[in-house]
Enzyme design. Structure first.
Site, PDB file in Angstrom:
ATOM      1  N   LYS A  15     -40.831 -14.970 -19.158  1.00 55.82           N
ATOM      2  CA  LYS A  15     -40.838 -13.967 -20.241  1.00 55.82           C
ATOM      3  C   LYS A  15     -39.490 -13.940 -20.969  1.00 55.82           C
ATOM      4  CE  LYS A  15     -41.736 -10.556 -17.382  1.00 55.82           C
ATOM      5  NZ  LYS A  15     -41.806 -11.310 -16.109  1.00 55.82           N
ATOM      6  N   ARG A  19     -45.276  -2.049 -17.758  1.00 58.29           N
ATOM      7  CA  ARG A  19     -45.377  -2.661 -16.435  1.00 58.29           C
ATOM      8  C   ARG A  19     -46.500  -2.045 -15.616  1.00 58.29           C
ATOM      9  NH1 ARG A  19     -40.797  -6.021 -16.031  1.00 58.29           N
ATOM     10  NH2 ARG A  19     -40.177  -6.262 -13.892  1.00 58.29           N
ATOM     11  N   ARG A  42     -33.009 -19.769 -10.198  1.00 52.26           N
ATOM     12  CA  ARG A  42     -32.535 -19.205 -11.481  1.00 52.26           C
ATOM     13  C   ARG A  42     -31.067 -18.790 -11.359  1.00 52.26           C
ATOM     14  NH1 ARG A  42     -35.593 -14.278 -14.112  1.00 52.26           N
ATOM     15  NH2 ARG A  42     -35.337 -13.415 -12.025  1.00 52.26           N
ATOM     16  N   ARG A  78     -29.196 -13.440  -9.591  1.00 53.24           N
ATOM     17  CA  ARG A  78     -29.542 -12.019  -9.613  1.00 53.24           C
ATOM     18  C   ARG A  78     -29.784 -11.545  -8.182  1.00 53.24           C
ATOM     19  NH1 ARG A  78     -34.081 -11.168 -14.273  1.00 53.24           N
ATOM     20  NH2 ARG A  78     -35.030  -9.978 -12.579  1.00 53.24           N
ATOM     21  N   ARG A 126     -41.262  -7.980  -5.207  1.00 55.18           N
ATOM     22  CA  ARG A 126     -41.555  -7.911  -6.651  1.00 55.18           C
ATOM     23  C   ARG A 126     -42.946  -8.472  -6.941  1.00 55.18           C
ATOM     24  NH1 ARG A 126     -36.767 -11.237  -8.742  1.00 55.18           N
ATOM     25  NH2 ARG A 126     -37.639 -10.964 -10.818  1.00 55.18           N
TER      26      ARG A 126
HETATM   27  P1  AP5 Z   1     -37.301 -16.210 -16.756  1.00 54.68           P
HETATM   28  O1  AP5 Z   1     -37.479 -16.470 -18.211  1.00 54.68           O
HETATM   29  O2  AP5 Z   1     -36.025 -15.600 -16.302  1.00 54.68           O
HETATM   30  O3  AP5 Z   1     -38.573 -15.393 -16.178  1.00 54.68           O
HETATM   31  P2  AP5 Z   1     -38.987 -13.873 -16.348  1.00 54.68           P
HETATM   32  O4  AP5 Z   1     -40.458 -13.823 -16.469  1.00 54.68           O
HETATM   33  O5  AP5 Z   1     -38.188 -13.229 -17.443  1.00 54.68           O
HETATM   34  O6  AP5 Z   1     -38.547 -13.350 -14.919  1.00 54.68           O
HETATM   35  P3  AP5 Z   1     -37.892 -11.989 -14.469  1.00 54.68           P
HETATM   36  O7  AP5 Z   1     -37.581 -12.178 -13.014  1.00 54.68           O
HETATM   37  O8  AP5 Z   1     -36.745 -11.593 -15.352  1.00 54.68           O
HETATM   38  O9  AP5 Z   1     -39.043 -10.989 -14.644  1.00 54.68           O
HETATM   39  P4  AP5 Z   1     -39.186  -9.660 -13.980  1.00 54.68           P
HETATM   40  O10 AP5 Z   1     -40.259  -9.077 -14.788  1.00 54.68           O
HETATM   41  O11 AP5 Z   1     -39.406  -9.656 -12.526  1.00 54.68           O
HETATM   42  O12 AP5 Z   1     -37.705  -9.015 -14.092  1.00 54.68           O
HETATM   43  P5  AP5 Z   1     -37.077  -7.950 -15.090  1.00 54.68           P
HETATM   44  O13 AP5 Z   1     -35.709  -8.385 -15.389  1.00 54.68           O
HETATM   45  O14 AP5 Z   1     -37.999  -7.649 -16.191  1.00 54.68           O
HETATM   46  O15 AP5 Z   1     -37.531 -17.609 -16.001  1.00 54.68           O
HETATM   47  C1  AP5 Z   1     -37.365 -17.715 -14.606  1.00 54.68           C
HETATM   48  C2  AP5 Z   1     -36.695 -19.066 -14.267  1.00 54.68           C
HETATM   49  O16 AP5 Z   1     -37.593 -20.129 -14.609  1.00 54.68           O
HETATM   50  C3  AP5 Z   1     -35.400 -19.328 -15.049  1.00 54.68           C
HETATM   51  O17 AP5 Z   1     -34.518 -20.010 -14.204  1.00 54.68           O
HETATM   52  C4  AP5 Z   1     -35.835 -20.235 -16.230  1.00 54.68           C
HETATM   53  O18 AP5 Z   1     -34.808 -21.114 -16.645  1.00 54.68           O
HETATM   54  C5  AP5 Z   1     -37.004 -21.006 -15.611  1.00 54.68           C
HETATM   55  N1  AP5 Z   1     -38.078 -21.302 -16.546  1.00 54.68           N
HETATM   56  C6  AP5 Z   1     -38.653 -20.434 -17.430  1.00 54.68           C
HETATM   57  N2  AP5 Z   1     -39.671 -21.025 -18.090  1.00 54.68           N
HETATM   58  C7  AP5 Z   1     -39.750 -22.296 -17.588  1.00 54.68           C
HETATM   59  C8  AP5 Z   1     -40.619 -23.401 -17.855  1.00 54.68           C
HETATM   60  N3  AP5 Z   1     -41.621 -23.328 -18.745  1.00 54.68           N
HETATM   61  N4  AP5 Z   1     -40.404 -24.538 -17.163  1.00 54.68           N
HETATM   62  C9  AP5 Z   1     -39.395 -24.636 -16.240  1.00 54.68           C
HETATM   63  N5  AP5 Z   1     -38.552 -23.618 -15.953  1.00 54.68           N
HETATM   64  C10 AP5 Z   1     -38.728 -22.457 -16.614  1.00 54.68           C
HETATM   65  O19 AP5 Z   1     -37.035  -6.667 -14.154  1.00 54.68           O
HETATM   66  C11 AP5 Z   1     -36.159  -6.560 -13.072  1.00 54.68           C
HETATM   67  C12 AP5 Z   1     -36.348  -5.221 -12.407  1.00 54.68           C
HETATM   68  O20 AP5 Z   1     -36.051  -4.160 -13.330  1.00 54.68           O
HETATM   69  C13 AP5 Z   1     -37.753  -4.918 -11.911  1.00 54.68           C
HETATM   70  O21 AP5 Z   1     -38.000  -5.455 -10.626  1.00 54.68           O
HETATM   71  C14 AP5 Z   1     -37.741  -3.379 -11.909  1.00 54.68           C
HETATM   72  O22 AP5 Z   1     -37.031  -2.880 -10.792  1.00 54.68           O
HETATM   73  C15 AP5 Z   1     -36.951  -3.060 -13.159  1.00 54.68           C
HETATM   74  N6  AP5 Z   1     -37.796  -2.961 -14.354  1.00 54.68           N
HETATM   75  C16 AP5 Z   1     -37.808  -3.782 -15.434  1.00 54.68           C
HETATM   76  N7  AP5 Z   1     -38.715  -3.385 -16.329  1.00 54.68           N
HETATM   77  C17 AP5 Z   1     -39.304  -2.301 -15.811  1.00 54.68           C
HETATM   78  C18 AP5 Z   1     -40.355  -1.443 -16.263  1.00 54.68           C
HETATM   79  N8  AP5 Z   1     -40.975  -1.646 -17.442  1.00 54.68           N
HETATM   80  N9  AP5 Z   1     -40.722  -0.421 -15.458  1.00 54.68           N
HETATM   81  C19 AP5 Z   1     -40.114  -0.183 -14.290  1.00 54.68           C
HETATM   82  N10 AP5 Z   1     -39.121  -0.947 -13.794  1.00 54.68           N
HETATM   83  C20 AP5 Z   1     -38.728  -2.006 -14.561  1.00 54.68           C
END
Ligand code: AP5
Length: 223
Positions: A13, A88, A124, A157, A168
């Site tokens: 994402k 979410r 990552r 992270r 998660r």
């Molecule tokens: P990346 O692009 O970083 O993936 P992502 O989907 O953004 O993963 P996240 O871990 O950031 O998602 P998340 O939803 O768990 O975390 P968030 O920060 O939102 O890609 C991942 C890896 O793969 C990278 O190394 C990249 O280079 C590689 N990659 C990507 N695409 C690729 C491809 N096509 N081919 C090869 N490699 C690839 O949330 C973190 C925390 O915040 C949550 O756990 C929660 O505690 C809190 N939080 C956030 N939002 C909310 C909400 N709305 N409500 C409540 N709590 C929330």
């Protein structure tokens, strides 16, 4: 246009949101990034969020909705914005619908196998200064552990440790997956195969955004 990026942790994402932001000039609003910023700044919100984030749990709905409401009210969101990681759960989706600054929507749900998600999350690295996302094996920086863009240090992270990744994913299945059923009845919901290379996934995303934009233009919803 409001672009909603859904998908499990590690589905890409954030990576795709950055590319969409560059191509379409809509600001990326990542609730994860906003929360990590609050943690880094040591605000009271950040202190409360840190405990939950380090355990892999969701932060309270009221907190994230308030953050999104404030951010989307800014001038740069008038033409549209990208939501990365929000909503979410069903409650957040319903709260989002009540926000004043709504736009015609496109919902992109990036899906891939759990085995690949775990591999991607474990390798990552993110820039501690500008937040750019890398991957040790799949998308490495030119210089090991140094950001290509700003030369900041690349770090892992805290929630990318195996035990937290497991939690998660569990929370994704119990709280976020029901959202798919909620959204997939809408014609603007699109499932994206996230298992392919970054630019191939982005090509699909571009084609969906362009075709939805054309449809909205025909109905006069956007100019
Ligand atoms: P990346 O692009 O970083 O993936 P992502 O989907 O953004 O993963 P996240 O871990 O950031 O998602 P998340 O939803 O768990 O975390 P968030 O920060 O939102 O890609 C991942 C890896 O793969 C990278 O190394 C990249 O280079 C590689 N990659 C990507 N695409 C690729 C491809 N096509 N081919 C090869 N490699 C690839 O949330 C973190 C925390 O915040 C949550 O756990 C929660 O505690 C809190 N939080 C956030 N939002 C909310 C909400 N709305 N409500 C409540 N709590 C929330």
């Amino acid at each position: 246009m409001r672009i909603i990026l859904m998908g499990p942790p590690g589905s890409g994402k954030g990576t795709q949101a950055d590319l969409i932001e560059q191509k379409y000039a809509f600001p990326k609003i990542s609730t994860g990034d906003l929360l990590r910023q609050a943690v880094q700044n040591g605000t009271s919100l950040g202190k409360e969020a840190e405990v939950r984030m380090n355990r892999g749990e969701l932060v309270s709905d009221d907190t994230v909705v308030q953050m999104v409401a404030e951010r989307t009210a800014k001038d740069d969101c008038k033409q549209g914005y990208i939501l990365d990681g929000f909503p979410r759960n069903l409650n957040q989706a319903r709260m989002l619908e009540k926000l004043k600054n709504s736009h015609p929507e496109v919902i992109l749900d990036i899906q891939l196998s759990e085995e690949i998600l775990i591999q991607r999350l474990s390798s990552r690295r993110i820039c501690s200064r500008c937040g750019k996302i890398f991957n040790l094996s799949l998308n490495p920086a030119v210089q090991m552990d140094i950001c290509d863009l700003c030369k900041g240090d690349l770090v892992q992270r805290r929630d990318d440790r195996p035990k937290v990744i497991k939690e998660r994913l569990r929370i994704y299945h119990s709280e976020t997956k029901p959202l798919i059923e909620y959204y997939q009845r809408r014609s603007v919901y699109h499932r994206i195969d996230g298992e392919r290379p970054i630019q191939t996934v982005f090509r699909d995303i571009r084609s969906v955004i362009d075709s939805e934009t054309d449809k909205y233009k025909q109905t006069g919803a956007i100019q």
